[in-house]
Write an enzyme that holds these catalytic residues in place. Structure first.
Site, PDB file in Angstrom:
ATOM      1  CB  CYS A 162      -3.563  -6.750  -1.550  1.00 42.07           C
ATOM      2  SG  CYS A 162      -2.373  -7.965  -0.975  1.00 42.07           S
ATOM      3  CG  ASP A 185      -1.870  -1.167   1.301  1.00 45.73           C
ATOM      4  OD1 ASP A 185      -1.682  -2.121   0.538  1.00 45.73           O
ATOM      5  OD2 ASP A 185      -2.786  -1.147   2.132  1.00 45.73           O
ATOM      6  CG  ASP A 195       0.514  -4.541  -2.424  1.00 45.07           C
ATOM      7  OD1 ASP A 195       0.656  -3.330  -2.137  1.00 45.07           O
ATOM      8  OD2 ASP A 195      -0.065  -5.351  -1.664  1.00 45.07           O
ATOM      9  CG  HIS A 196      -2.226  -2.044  -4.071  1.00 40.57           C
ATOM     10  ND1 HIS A 196      -2.500  -1.238  -3.003  1.00 40.57           N
ATOM     11  CD2 HIS A 196      -2.416  -3.314  -3.636  1.00 40.57           C
ATOM     12  CE1 HIS A 196      -2.843  -1.969  -1.967  1.00 40.57           C
ATOM     13  NE2 HIS A 196      -2.785  -3.245  -2.315  1.00 40.57           N
TER      14      HIS A 196
END
Length: 404
Positions: free
Chosen positions: A57, A14, A230-231
């Site tokens: 995720c 995150d 991941d993002h």
């Protein structure tokens, strides 16, 4: 014969490229305090245009671990147990077959069951130090949970404990927070932004510990170290959004003797390009079914990158959507297949977070679109963080996910 390189993945949750190494490249990175990851970047290559295949995720991680687009293998919906095509396997399995000792500490969340053949050890204590033969090459992944969105919204005592390695001088002042212009300039958003950066500093300390262990064991010179997230960050227009702030990620790679220190590149890469890149770097054949493109081979960096990148946003919990995104070096095309639905529909878990509640409240007060996803007024001030992360995250946070 050249010895196969070891591989260490240091991953977190995150975050966008809010590291000091990205200052002047990514907006807001100058606010970061990340000396260990900055040094890692200086010792290898910094990718300036790395993007996730999904803004949440599990779908994103399924792409990274398979080298395939989630929409092609059935892993695009958040929280599902997909059955990918039979040729699709999880990346570490190829390394085990090639003689590597493979560990994961220990978060998975790949959207599909993890066969026992994938890891030698998938546990909180999994570590390359546990391999039976010290000469055996290893692929060790460490999963940092301290930057997960849930940690921003802890109560003060729990947050202080979570960031206990952050020195007072390194804590981020909310008054100095470089809020993006699409966020309201409120106390809630400033506090959340400062906490987000404190968590990144805590994560930097954790990552530095892993790097120190490589040096202590005398294996750093033959180890490819990769850092990625991941993002996007866990606030509105970040995680769960399919624009730049939901998909743009830090990606750092160090490979002594193969990658020139202090290198940077604006080549377009998917995070899922890691799968064929690791295989190619280790001299392991890349399966033909993988959609991803290698940016490494046995000699180091491969020129090129992708002409276009692709990402998708689909169901996330009870939030039903279908959107697609395609950027090149200059533009990003986004197609929303449900323009009749609010881009910020109600979603039970994030709607309990301070920043989401703040946006809802402002939407009600101003009659704006931010409250289209809810039928009732959002509380103000923001409620205490009584939300509960989903079970996969709760299990991981319970143990802190620190390497032994």
């Amino acid at each position: 014969m050249t010895r196969q390189p070891n591989i260490v993945w240091i991953t977190t949750h995150d975050i966008n490229p809010h590291l000091g190494a990205y200052a002047g490249v990514y907006p807001g990175a100058e606010y970061a305090v990340t000396p260990r990851l900055d040094r890692l970047a200086a010792e290898g290559v910094r990718f300036d245009q790395a993007f996730a295949a999904a803004p949440i995720c599990a779908p994103s991680r399924s792409a990274i671990i398979t080298g395939c687009f989630p929409t092609a293998i059935g892993t695009m919906h958040m929280r599902t147990k997909a059955a990918p095509p039979p040729e699709v396997r999880l990346l570490p399995e190829y390394f085990r077959e090639a003689g590597y000792y493979v560990t994961n500490a220990s978060f998975t969340d790949f959207q599909t069951p993890t066969p026992v053949s994938v890891f030698d050890d998938c546990s909180d204590g999994a570590h390359w130090r546990n391999r039976p033969d010290p000469d055996q090459p290893f692929f060790a992944a460490f999963q940092g949970l301290m930057t997960h969105e849930s940690q921003i919204y802890l109560d003060d005592e729990a947050f202080a404990e979570r960031t206990r390695h952050v020195a007072d001088a390194d804590r981020h002042e909310p008054d100095r927070a470089p809020l993006p212009p699409y966020y309201p300039d409120t106390e809630t958003f400033r506090k959340s932004w400062a906490r987000y950066n404190d968590l990144i500093t805590e994560m930097d300390h954790w990552a530095g510990g892993i790097l120190d262990q490589l040096g202590e064991d005398g294996v750093a010179d033959n180890t490819i170290v990769v850092f990625w997230s991941d993002h996007g960050l866990g606030m509105p227009r970040g995680k769960r959004w399919i624009n730049d702030s939901g998909l743009h990620e830090p990606l750092l790679v160090r490979w002594p003797g193969r990658i020139e220190p202090g290198t940077s590149t604006d080549a377009l890469v998917h995070l899922m390009d890691l799968a064929p890149s690791m295989l190619a770097a280790a001299g392991i054949p890349v399966p033909e079914h993988m959609h991803a493109k290698a940016f490494l081979d046995e000699e180091g960096l491969v020129d090129g990158g992708n002409t276009y990148l692709y990402a998708g946003r689909d169901r996330m919990g009870e939030l039903e959507d279908m959107s697609r995104s395609v950027p090149d070096q200059r533009f990003r095309y986004i197609r929303r297949f449900h323009p009749d639905r609010s881009p910020m529909q109600h979603c039970n878990y994030p709607d309990r977070l301070w920043t989401w509640s703040e946006m809802r409240r402002m939407g009600v007060d101003r009659g704006g679109p931010a409250c289209e996803g809810r039928a009732t007024k959002c509380p103000h001030p923001a409620p205490a963080p009584t939300h509960r992360p989903d079970e996969a995250v709760r299990r991981a946070l319970r143990h802190g996910r620190r390497p032994s």
